[in-house]
Write an enzyme that holds these catalytic residues in place. Structure first.
Site, short mmCIF file in Angstrom:
data_model
loop_
_atom_site.label_atom_id
_atom_site.label_comp_id
_atom_site.label_asym_id
_atom_site.label_seq_id
_atom_site.Cartn_x
_atom_site.Cartn_y
_atom_site.Cartn_z
CB SER A 1 5.93 5.02 2.79
OG SER A 1 5.35 3.90 3.00
N1 SAH Z 1 2.31 0.85 0.32
C1 SAH Z 1 1.20 1.75 1.18
C2 SAH Z 1 1.77 2.06 2.71
C3 SAH Z 1 1.00 1.16 3.52
S1 SAH Z 1 1.44 1.16 5.22
C4 SAH Z 1 1.06 3.15 0.42
O1 SAH Z 1 1.53 3.46 -0.52
O2 SAH Z 1 0.11 4.00 1.04
C5 SAH Z 1 1.75 -0.63 5.34
C6 SAH Z 1 0.40 -1.46 5.03
O3 SAH Z 1 0.73 -2.87 5.18
C7 SAH Z 1 -0.92 -1.12 5.85
O4 SAH Z 1 -1.99 -0.64 5.06
C8 SAH Z 1 -1.09 -2.39 6.64
O5 SAH Z 1 -2.53 -2.53 6.93
C9 SAH Z 1 -0.57 -3.41 5.53
N2 SAH Z 1 -0.30 -4.58 6.27
C10 SAH Z 1 0.38 -4.96 7.49
N3 SAH Z 1 0.42 -6.25 7.49
C11 SAH Z 1 0.02 -6.94 6.33
C12 SAH Z 1 -0.10 -8.35 5.83
N4 SAH Z 1 0.48 -9.27 6.58
N5 SAH Z 1 -0.51 -8.39 4.66
C13 SAH Z 1 -0.66 -7.42 3.64
N6 SAH Z 1 -0.74 -6.31 4.38
C14 SAH Z 1 -0.52 -5.98 5.59
#
Ligand code: SAH
Length: 239
Positions: free
Chosen positions: A90
């Site tokens: 993000s």
């Molecule tokens: N917090 C992260 C941003 C990740 S983007 C950072 O600091 O880099 C969102 C993430 O949520 C992705 O990696 C995606 O695979 C994950 N995601 C999507 N649906 C999910 C679910 N149901 N449970 C856990 N993770 C999930």
């Protein structure tokens, strides 16, 4: 021979230490600029200033270590970057805003849904007592776990699974953050939140308008919701 070693060893130690310091300093000006950009954007949007402790956390965590090799210099720009598997780390402003909304205390137990690169978890761990983070894409979860271990973020615990259901074993949580957009607030997360706790979550249709929501659970268990601002997140999949 012994005298020669006596002079050589401190000299090697000194060179080694200065290399380490140099490596950390390389990105310090970019990090400082990122913090300024966040403060400027906060002022532009008319939102209250971000807690200095949150900005301090963002000044400590080496964001360039959480992006793909070769993209280190882009890491401090105020935009999301790809991390593989169609997912993104993000943008710094959103990380700061979401962390700020969580109002984390040093004694807090925090849950993150969507580990991704592990960056948000690292930020949370500098403010909370312990962080549990769950990722649905196994290879991403594994890479993040190794990275957080290598960088010695000992207060972060990772797992692979569907975060829609939370992480029951360590509940209840003082604060919960979801970093992918859900169509609705997952009821298991509300159940796993302590009275007095907060959930920060983007809610809306994939790739259409989503809103960042702040959900609070009062001490009597009453849940209320506040819309913060429109955002754009990758979708929460699974369940
Ligand atoms: N917090 C992260 C941003 C990740 S983007 C950072 O600091 O880099 C969102 C993430 O949520 C992705 O990696 C995606 O695979 C994950 N995601 C999507 N649906 C999910 C679910 N149901 N449970 C856990 N993770 C999930």
């Amino acid at each position: 021979m012994l005298r020669w070693l006596r002079t050589l060893i401190p000299a090697i130690a000194l060179v080694w230490m200065s290399c380490g310091i140099h490596a950390a300093d390389d990105f310090a000006p970019l990090r400082a600029k990122m913090i300024n950009d966040i403060a400027d954007l906060t002022a532009e949007t008319g939102r209250p200033a971000i807690d200095p402790r949150v900005l301090d956390a963002m000044d400590q965590v080496p964001r360039h270590q959480f992006v793909r090799p070769g993209e280190e210099r882009d890491a401090y720009e105020n935009r999301p970057l790809p991390i593989g598997y169609g997912q993104t780390i993000s943008q710094p402003y959103i990380v700061a805003l979401m962390t700020d909304l969580m109002r984390i205390k040093p004694t807090d137990v925090v849950l993150e849904v969507g580990t991704g690169s592990g960056y948000q978890a690292a930020i949370l761990s500098t403010l909370a007592r312990v962080v549990y983070t769950i990722e649905i894409i196994e290879p991403l979860g594994k890479v993040a776990q190794e990275r957080l271990q290598r960088l010695a973020y000992k207060r972060v615990n990772t797992t692979v699974g569907d975060g829609y259901y939370g992480w029951e074993a360590h509940a209840p949580y003082d604060a919960i953050i979801v970093t992918a957009a859900a169509s609705h607030v997952p009821p298991p997360l509300v159940r796993q939140l302590k009275p007095g706790g907060r959930i920060v979550i983007p809610v809306g249709a994939p790739f259409l308008t989503q809103y960042l929501l702040l959900i609070t659970k009062a001490n009597d268990g009453t849940v209320s919701t506040r819309q913060i601002l429109p955002v754009s997140f990758v979708p929460l999949v699974g369940h």
